[in-house]
Design an enzyme around this catalytic site. Sequence first.
Site, PDB file in Angstrom:
ATOM      1  CE  LYS A   1       0.460  15.390   2.931  1.00  9.31           C
ATOM      2  NZ  LYS A   1       0.173  14.153   2.171  1.00  9.31           N
TER       3      LYS A   1
ATOM      4  CD  GLN B   1      -2.796  13.537   0.145  1.00 10.34           C
ATOM      5  OE1 GLN B   1      -1.649  13.967   0.200  1.00 10.34           O
ATOM      6  NE2 GLN B   1      -3.411  13.057   1.205  1.00 10.34           N
TER       7      GLN B   1
ATOM      8  CG  ASP C   1       3.724   9.860   0.716  1.00 11.83           C
ATOM      9  OD1 ASP C   1       3.736  10.318   1.871  1.00 11.83           O
ATOM     10  OD2 ASP C   1       2.876  10.147  -0.140  1.00 11.83           O
TER      11      ASP C   1
HETATM   12  N1  GUN Z   1      -3.399   9.916   2.537  1.00 14.60           N
HETATM   13  C1  GUN Z   1      -3.468   9.749   3.878  1.00 14.60           C
HETATM   14  N2  GUN Z   1      -2.232   9.815   4.409  1.00 14.60           N
HETATM   15  C2  GUN Z   1      -1.368  10.018   3.398  1.00 14.60           C
HETATM   16  C3  GUN Z   1       0.047  10.169   3.327  1.00 14.60           C
HETATM   17  O1  GUN Z   1       0.784  10.115   4.324  1.00 14.60           O
HETATM   18  N3  GUN Z   1       0.539  10.376   2.083  1.00 14.60           N
HETATM   19  C4  GUN Z   1      -0.225  10.414   0.982  1.00 14.60           C
HETATM   20  N4  GUN Z   1       0.368  10.597  -0.190  1.00 14.60           N
HETATM   21  N5  GUN Z   1      -1.539  10.272   1.007  1.00 14.60           N
HETATM   22  C5  GUN Z   1      -2.108  10.076   2.220  1.00 14.60           C
END
Ligand code: GUN
Length: 281
Positions: free
Chosen positions: A50, A94, A117
């Site tokens: 990311k 996350q 998100d």
């Molecule tokens: N863990 C697995 N997928 C995601 C996601 O799309 N966003 C976040 N913040 N954590 C995750």
Amino acid sequence: MTAQILNGKQLAQQIRTELKQKISLTQASPSLSVIIVGNDPASEIYVRSKEKACNEVGIKVHTYKLAADISAAELNELIDLLNNSHDVNGILVQLPLPKHLSPQEILTRIKPEKDVDGFHPLNTGLVLQKQPSAFIPCTPKGILRLIHSVKGDLSGLNAVVIGRSHIVGLPVSHLLLNENCTVTIAHSKTKNLPDICQKADILIASVGKPEFITKDYIKPGAIIIDVGINRTQEGLKGDVKYGEAIEKASYITPVPGGVGPMTIAMLLENTYEAFLKQNRS
Ligand code: GUN
């Protein structure tokens, strides 16, 4: 019939190039704050991807790496600080979080306008109500974008979603319903799963079991979206037995190179949207 490959890597790259161009024309740079708690190796890999993607398109990214034993109060304090900072457009925590932290409590703390998100209950509700102001969770949004790259009108199609997680299964079901699909949500307690899947014009597999979906689950000509990322001794595997499915489907996403890159592209897009909204008002 041999399926065509739904190339998420290529589509994501196209989206990133377009975003980079748009961001180069803005006066300030959009900015994203990422919070990672603990040392989950998979999470660390995702966060690094990311960060790299943000840097590439011109989004400023700042990662806060917090100890696994941080208290909810301390984490909330950081979120409040970022909520109130004019220099921060998007906030991402996350997942998964360590067991002592409630994701519901933490994710609800993020200001909905900065919730890139799309996990805040307000954004969940806005998606249900088909409100354009909603932040749509990145993986479901990316899945819809992939499907729309080959099929415009989804009205009346049977969509089967296997998995009911808050990150993928539930939101993607709502998005498909908003597209006028007839949606079935299957899960670990579902009976006669192959029979249900065989009726699917669109099959979304978010099961978490390597190569679980064999040819017996697939309607000829179906669109197959494989959300699985399973690390096995033979390498990375999806939830779908690709070699079999490709002989029956019309379109199929590979693993890797399908849904994964789209998730990141949608995070960049949501962050850019957050930046635009916050600079409009
Ligand atoms: N863990 C697995 N997928 C995601 C996601 O799309 N966003 C976040 N913040 N954590 C995750």
